[in-house]
Design a protein around this motif. Structure first.
Motif, PDB file in Angstrom:
ATOM      1  N   THR A   1      28.692  28.905  32.127  1.00  0.00           N
ATOM      2  CA  THR A   1      28.247  27.810  32.136  1.00  0.00           C
ATOM      3  C   THR A   1      26.367  27.826  31.821  1.00  0.00           C
ATOM      4  OG1 THR A   1      29.927  27.488  34.234  1.00  0.00           O
ATOM      5  CG2 THR A   1      27.753  26.114  34.737  1.00  0.00           C
TER       6      THR A   1
ATOM      7  N   ILE B   1      38.321  23.359  31.083  1.00  0.00           N
ATOM      8  CA  ILE B   1      37.610  23.113  30.752  1.00  0.00           C
ATOM      9  C   ILE B   1      37.454  23.370  28.899  1.00  0.00           C
ATOM     10  CG2 ILE B   1      34.980  24.523  30.680  1.00  0.00           C
ATOM     11  CD1 ILE B   1      35.878  26.115  32.493  1.00  0.00           C
TER      12      ILE B   1
ATOM     13  N   GLU C   1      46.800  23.231  37.501  1.00  0.00           N
ATOM     14  CA  GLU C   1      46.904  23.043  39.043  1.00  0.00           C
ATOM     15  C   GLU C   1      48.145  23.674  39.880  1.00  0.00           C
ATOM     16  OE1 GLU C   1      45.938  19.412  40.519  1.00  0.00           O
ATOM     17  OE2 GLU C   1      44.180  19.854  40.647  1.00  0.00           O
TER      18      GLU C   1
ATOM     19  N   TYR D   1      41.322  23.736  25.566  1.00  0.00           N
ATOM     20  CA  TYR D   1      41.045  23.508  26.774  1.00  0.00           C
ATOM     21  C   TYR D   1      41.640  25.533  27.484  1.00  0.00           C
ATOM     22  CZ  TYR D   1      40.855  18.770  26.209  1.00  0.00           C
ATOM     23  OH  TYR D   1      40.353  16.757  26.626  1.00  0.00           O
TER      24      TYR D   1
ATOM     25  N   PRO E   1      34.024  22.903  37.474  1.00  0.00           N
ATOM     26  CA  PRO E   1      34.716  23.727  36.959  1.00  0.00           C
ATOM     27  C   PRO E   1      35.040  24.677  36.754  1.00  0.00           C
ATOM     28  CG  PRO E   1      34.085  22.194  34.862  1.00  0.00           C
ATOM     29  CD  PRO E   1      33.820  22.622  36.463  1.00  0.00           C
TER      30      PRO E   1
ATOM     31  N   ASN F   1      41.950  24.676  37.128  1.00  0.00           N
ATOM     32  CA  ASN F   1      40.854  24.171  36.406  1.00  0.00           C
ATOM     33  C   ASN F   1      40.852  23.471  34.924  1.00  0.00           C
ATOM     34  OD1 ASN F   1      39.558  22.878  38.537  1.00  0.00           O
ATOM     35  ND2 ASN F   1      37.770  23.862  38.995  1.00  0.00           N
TER      36      ASN F   1
ATOM     37  N   LYS G   1      45.654  19.163  33.736  1.00  0.00           N
ATOM     38  CA  LYS G   1      45.020  19.487  35.340  1.00  0.00           C
ATOM     39  C   LYS G   1      46.041  19.606  36.138  1.00  0.00           C
ATOM     40  CE  LYS G   1      41.448  20.135  38.487  1.00  0.00           C
ATOM     41  NZ  LYS G   1      41.600  20.417  38.659  1.00  0.00           N
TER      42      LYS G   1
END
Length: 250
Positions: free
Chosen positions: A63, A140, A171, A131, A96, A138, A167
């Motif tokens: 991030t 990304i 989870e 991803y 995320p 999550n 997604k």
């Protein structure tokens, strides 16, 4: 020598007047002090002394600092006296890749933000996009080639066509025990008629596990599906299919 007695020395009216004057004077002094404090406070608030001096962020690699700063309600033009650190922490944890966040502010307005990023547990490809799937559920999107090289040691998720379903998978997969995650090399979305969320999981030892996305978080628990025990007990079985509360072996 005898003291001279004056009647007005103990005159109750004069005494009352004196007391009233004292009270008025005290009230005026209090009002003056309050006004002075308000003026000082107003000067402090409009000056740079009351504003954030610096924001230091640590612990982030996925991030960017700018992304964190854009996501929180403070900046170097904010008044740090009124800052709610718990609120800022919650805002950061909405990102995320962030699992935990700690925000501290010293008495002069220097803010320290320390974050703990989530760990990758799998990766997926939709069309040409890669991803990362992390352990807080999550996904990304990433284009960093060094990061992609690192992800290739993790289970590979394929045949997904949309982020929404991926997604949902993420989870559920985050709750799969780590030992079971480590047994999986590839996860393929393999739908059938009336069973659109069916997964085909390629395991070590050329074994296969079939399971639905919605069952990932509940059916792969060690108490329900102890894969190590099944693997030892049914050495000649290479296919495990979890369908609701039923388990089929072939």
């Amino acid at each position: 020598m005898n003291a001279v007695y004056h009647e007005y020395d103990e005159n109750p009216v004069r005494k009352t007047l004196k007391q009233r004057k004292k009270k008025k004077l005290k009230r005026k002094v209090k009002i003056l002090l309050v006004l002075c404090l308000l003026i000082i406070l107003a000067f402090y608030l409009i000056s740079d002394y009351s504003k954030v001096k610096s924001i230091h962020i640590s612990g982030n690699s996925l991030t960017e600092k700018e992304e964190i700063l854009e996501h929180i309600t403070i900046s170097q033009s904010s008044y740090y006296m009124f800052m709610n650190t718990h609120k800022i922490e919650k805002q950061i944890k909405l990102l995320p890749a962030i699992k935990e966040a700690t925000v501290q502010c010293d008495w002069v307005g220097n803010i320290k933000i320390e974050v703990q990023e989530a760990q990758p547990i799998a990766y997926a490809k939709i069309n040409k996009d890669i991803y990362e799937i992390n352990n807080i559920g999550n996904i990304i999107k990433t284009t960093d080639q060094d990061r992609i090289s690192l992800l290739k040691s993790l289970p590979y998720v394929s045949e997904f066509k949309e982020e929404k379903l991926l997604k949902q998978f993420a989870e559920g997969f985050k709750d799969v025990p780590t030992l079971m995650q480590n047994e999986i090399s590839d996860i393929i979305l393999s739908p059938q008629r009336g069973d659109e969320t069916r997964l085909k999981c390629l395991l070590k030892g050329d074994k296969i596990l079939y399971i639905r996305i919605e069952d990932l978080s509940t059916r792969l628990d060690d108490e329900i599906f102890n894969y190590e025990a099944y693997k030892t007990k049914y050495k000649d079985k290479y296919s495990f299919s979890i369908e609701g509360i039923h388990l089929y072996l072939e």
